[in-house]
Every structure is written in structure tokens, then in C-alpha cells.
Enzyme design. Structure first.
Site, PDB file in Angstrom:
ATOM      1  N   HIS A 134       0.606  -1.373  -0.131  1.00 24.50           N
ATOM      2  CA  HIS A 134       0.221   0.088  -0.713  1.00 24.50           C
ATOM      3  C   HIS A 134       1.001   1.463   0.290  1.00 24.50           C
ATOM      4  CE1 HIS A 134      -3.691  -1.848   0.924  1.00 24.50           C
ATOM      5  NE2 HIS A 134      -2.812  -2.798   1.360  1.00 24.50           N
ATOM      6  N   ARG A 201      18.049  -8.915   8.956  1.00 27.37           N
ATOM      7  CA  ARG A 201      19.823  -7.890   8.718  1.00 27.37           C
ATOM      8  C   ARG A 201      20.304  -9.563   8.919  1.00 27.37           C
ATOM      9  NH1 ARG A 201      22.249  -8.291  13.273  1.00 27.37           N
ATOM     10  NH2 ARG A 201      21.636  -8.533  14.963  1.00 27.37           N
TER      11      ARG A 201
END
Length: 263
Positions: A134, A201
Site C-alpha cells: 500500500h 539483516r
């Protein structure tokens, strides 16, 4: 006084339960989708040995979905191409899934633009892969009414995607990558890496010069030697402490404790 057990009612419940389980097993077998029995679905390509378990999740845009050979699509998995059904998406496939891919129960792969999953990837349950997100540029317009942003997604061969992970638009994941459970992945992930967290990460990586860094904390599994048959493996489970000791030249008292306990 204790109530008398109604033996007839108990027997009847067991019979009904067995009938329900048998009926549901029949429904699952009959409702499963394969290349030979596609039902109402007409995928752009569906390889040999691939199976979508029943009950299915939401599936539409299947002419633009290509599934490789020997894929396992678990129950309630959603596969969609395009923003909505009955769109003409052009001549090229939108969602490509390679050979030997496993999609865990309740996972979603939403391909409003190109999503590519390489061969031999394994997805845990409830993984969410999407090429659309979105947008909220206009603060005065409801977010759901604003035109979404779309970016292609690529997942390299040999990856393991943990339970509940989310792969966001624009993600490009390399080969043989581990995505930890619950990770939220965006951007580029190099080959032979482990990623975790939200946003994800790199927490571990393998290179030819240094191996795994940080080093793995557990020893690598010992592979089964070439040429060992299933019958030989079953025979190993029947060995006693005395027979193992005889094979390796030890006394029974020197055999592993768990083996001595079993014998």
C-alpha cells in the site's frame, strides 16, 4: 451414584468418528489438484508430480502462474497473479515457481507484478510473499484507496524461508539463503546468508575463503554413506549393545548409554 456407561452410544460415536475421518480423507484426495486432475484451474504450466492439497486457498490468474515439477503446495495456500481475477496480464507469466518447491500451509504468494521462486525452495507455514504494498502519499485519502506500489520479487534456488516470514516488494534473495521465522525481508540478500529480524539483516554468511562467519555452533550432520540401503538402515535399529560392541571391538559396558538402555 455413578452413571452407567452407555456402551452402545460410545460405540456409535466411534463409528461415526471413523466415518467422518474416512470421508474427509476421501475429500482431500479427490479435491487435490494435479496436472492430470486440474479441476477448474488452468495453470499456464504445471509440472509432473506437482500437487495442490485440498482445501485450496485463494487461486486466481492461474493462466499466468507457472508451477515446476514435483512441487508440494500445502492446504490453504493462496496463489494469485494480478490485482483481481479475469484480468489480461499479457503474454508472459507473472508468477514462476521452480521445481521441487514446498509451500507450507496457509502461505500466500501475491504476484501483482513478477514474482520468481527458484527450484528446491522450502517455505514454512504462513509465509507471505508479495510484490505489492500500500502507498500512503496522500494524507487525506484512505490508504486502501490509494494506488499501490509494485516491485518484482526474486527468491533464488535452494532457500529456506521460516514460518511467518514476510518477503516484501523489491526483495531479491540470493541462492541458499535462510530466512529466519518471522523475518521481514526487503532489498537485496546475498547468496549463502542467514537473515533475521524486522527489518531483516544478515546475521551469518558463508564465503569460500572464511566459511561461515560467525562460525556455526553445531557440528554439520553426518550424511548417510553412498550405497547404504533402506533395509540396512532398518537393521541398524535392531542392534543390541553386545552386537555393536562386537563390531567395534568394545565390551558391552563401553557401548553408549542409550544403546545399553535399549538393549
Amino acid at each position: 451414584m455413578p452413571k452407567r456407561k452407555n456402551t452402545f452410544s460410545s460405540w456409535r460415536r466411534r463409528l461415526v468418528q471413523r466415518a467422518v475421518h474416512a470421508g474427509w480423507a476421501w475429500v482431500q484426495r479427490t479435491g487435490a489438484v494435479t496436472a492430470e486432475r486440474p479441476g477448474r484451474l488452468r495453470f499456464g504450466a504445471m509440472g509432473a508430480g506437482t500437487r495442490l492439497a485440498f482445501p485450496l486457498g485463494t487461486v486466481f490468474g492461474e493462466p499466468w502462474i507457472h508451477l515446476g515439477d514435483h512441487c508440494i503446495i500445502a492446504e490453504q495456500v493462496t496463489l494469485t497473479a494480478g490485482l483481481m481475477p479475469d484480468l489480461d496480464l499479457g503474454p508472459e507469466p507473472i508468477l514462476r515457481i521452480g521445481d521441487g518447491v514446498v509451500l507450507g500451509r496457509g502461505s500466500h504468494v501475491i504476484a501483482d507484478t513478477t514474482v520468481t521462486i527458484g527450484s528446491d525452495c522450502y517455505f514454512g507455514p504462513y509465509v507471505y510473499v508479495t510484490s505489492t504494498n500500500h502507498s500512503y502519499d496522500d494524507p487525506h485519502e484512505p490508504i486502501g484507496k490509494q494506488w499501490p506500489r509494485m516491485e518484482p520479487v526474486e527468491i533464488g534456488s535452494g532457500c529456506w524461508i521460516g514460518t511467518g516470514a514476510m518477503i516484501l516488494p523489491g526483495a531479491r534473495i540470493g541462492r541458499n539463503v535462510v530466512v529466519a521465522a518471522g523475518a521481514v525481508v526487503r532489498g537485496v540478500v546475498p547468496d549463502h546468508a542467514v537473515v533475521a529480524g524486522a527489518p531483516a539483516r544478515v546475521v551469518r554468511r558463508w564465503t569460500p575463503g572464511d566459511g561461515w562467519q560467525p562460525p556455526l555452533r553445531t557440528p554439520a550432520p553426518v550424511p548417510i554413506p553412498d550405497g547404504v540401503t533402506a533395509e540396512q538402515l532398518l537393521a541398524l535399529t535392531e542392534l543390541t549393545a553386545e552386537s555393536i560392541a562386537g563390531l567395534v571391538g568394545l565390551g558391552a559396558e563401553d557401548a553408549p548409554k542409550d544403546v545399553r538402555a535399549e538393549s
